[in-house]
Design an enzyme around this catalytic site. Structure first.
Site, PDB file in Angstrom:
ATOM      1  N   THR A  30       0.824  -1.213   0.000  1.00 36.43           N
ATOM      2  CA  THR A  30       0.000   0.000   0.000  1.00 36.43           C
ATOM      3  C   THR A  30       0.856   1.260   0.000  1.00 36.43           C
ATOM      4  O   THR A  30       2.039   1.237   0.310  1.00 36.43           O
ATOM      5  CB  THR A  30      -0.939   0.026   1.224  1.00 36.43           C
ATOM      6  OG1 THR A  30      -0.169   0.053   2.418  1.00 36.43           O
ATOM      7  CG2 THR A  30      -1.850  -1.190   1.227  1.00 36.43           C
ATOM      8  N   ASP A  31       0.198   2.368  -0.342  1.00 32.84           N
ATOM      9  CA  ASP A  31       0.861   3.664  -0.299  1.00 32.84           C
ATOM     10  C   ASP A  31       0.345   4.427   0.924  1.00 32.84           C
ATOM     11  O   ASP A  31      -0.375   3.876   1.755  1.00 32.84           O
ATOM     12  CB  ASP A  31       0.667   4.436  -1.607  1.00 32.84           C
ATOM     13  CG  ASP A  31      -0.795   4.694  -1.934  1.00 32.84           C
ATOM     14  OD1 ASP A  31      -1.662   4.607  -1.031  1.00 32.84           O
ATOM     15  OD2 ASP A  31      -1.088   4.990  -3.107  1.00 32.84           O
ATOM     16  N   LEU A  32       0.674   5.710   1.023  1.00 33.62           N
ATOM     17  CA  LEU A  32       0.267   6.506   2.189  1.00 33.62           C
ATOM     18  C   LEU A  32      -1.239   6.644   2.328  1.00 33.62           C
ATOM     19  O   LEU A  32      -1.741   6.890   3.414  1.00 33.62           O
ATOM     20  CB  LEU A  32       0.907   7.897   2.127  1.00 33.62           C
ATOM     21  CG  LEU A  32       2.420   7.923   2.325  1.00 33.62           C
ATOM     22  CD1 LEU A  32       2.963   9.332   2.136  1.00 33.62           C
ATOM     23  CD2 LEU A  32       2.800   7.375   3.686  1.00 33.62           C
ATOM     24  N   SER A  33      -1.971   6.450   1.237  1.00 28.86           N
ATOM     25  CA  SER A  33      -3.429   6.563   1.297  1.00 28.86           C
ATOM     26  C   SER A  33      -4.085   5.275   1.807  1.00 28.86           C
ATOM     27  O   SER A  33      -5.286   5.244   2.032  1.00 28.86           O
ATOM     28  CB  SER A  33      -3.991   6.903  -0.089  1.00 28.86           C
ATOM     29  OG  SER A  33      -3.858   5.788  -0.955  1.00 28.86           O
TER      30      SER A  33
END
Length: 150
Positions: A30-33
């Site tokens: 996953t990314d920061l979102s």
């Protein structure tokens, strides 16, 4: 997909001519979102394609070691529909659409339950160490022909 014990590998499976490969979304995907980073869908699809080839009897590692060639992506068209998130259980569904002298065209979908998250059409070609295309070995063609999605 498979109920694997400690001594059994976790594999995908064929459902008719479609290969299905289970993937779990981990934090690293996953990314920061909190959504799966776009490039990681390509990693999921790569795992699905590699497993599909292995289950079809194609030993990529042996082919590379013997100098028979390796698969390289020559074309990729991907479309993202919905995001996947941490801990989602996904399935990469792969279908062989076209068989050519030195290449395969594979359609892949990443799905969560009944939701289509991403889909791609991927062309992979067998190439020699010098990067030139090589014809698929007859045994590989024979393995692929019954898998072609009509």
């Amino acid at each position: 997909m498979n109920d694997a014990g400690p001594d059994q590998p976790i594999d995908g499976r064929f459902d008719g001519r479609e290969h299905r490969f289970a993937v779990r979304v981990y934090f690293e995907d996953t990314d920061l979102s909190g959504m799966v980073y776009h490039a990681n869908y390509l990693r999921f699809m790569e795992r699905g394609r590699s497993d599909m080839l292995r289950l079809a009897g194609i030993d990529q590692r042996a082919a590379i070691a013997a100098g028979a060639g390796a698969y390289a992506i020559t074309r990729l068209d991907i479309r993202y529909h919905r995001p996947a998130r941490l801990d989602d259980a996904l399935v990469v569904a792969s279908r062989l659409h076209r068989l050519r002298a030195a290449s395969l065209v594979i359609h892949q979908r990443v799905i969560r339950a009944d939701d289509l998250l991403a889909e791609a059409t991927v062309t992979v070609a067998l190439v020699a160490a010098d990067g030139r295309p090589r014809r698929l070995p007859p045994a590989w063609r024979a393995a692929f022909e019954p898998m072609i999605w009509a």
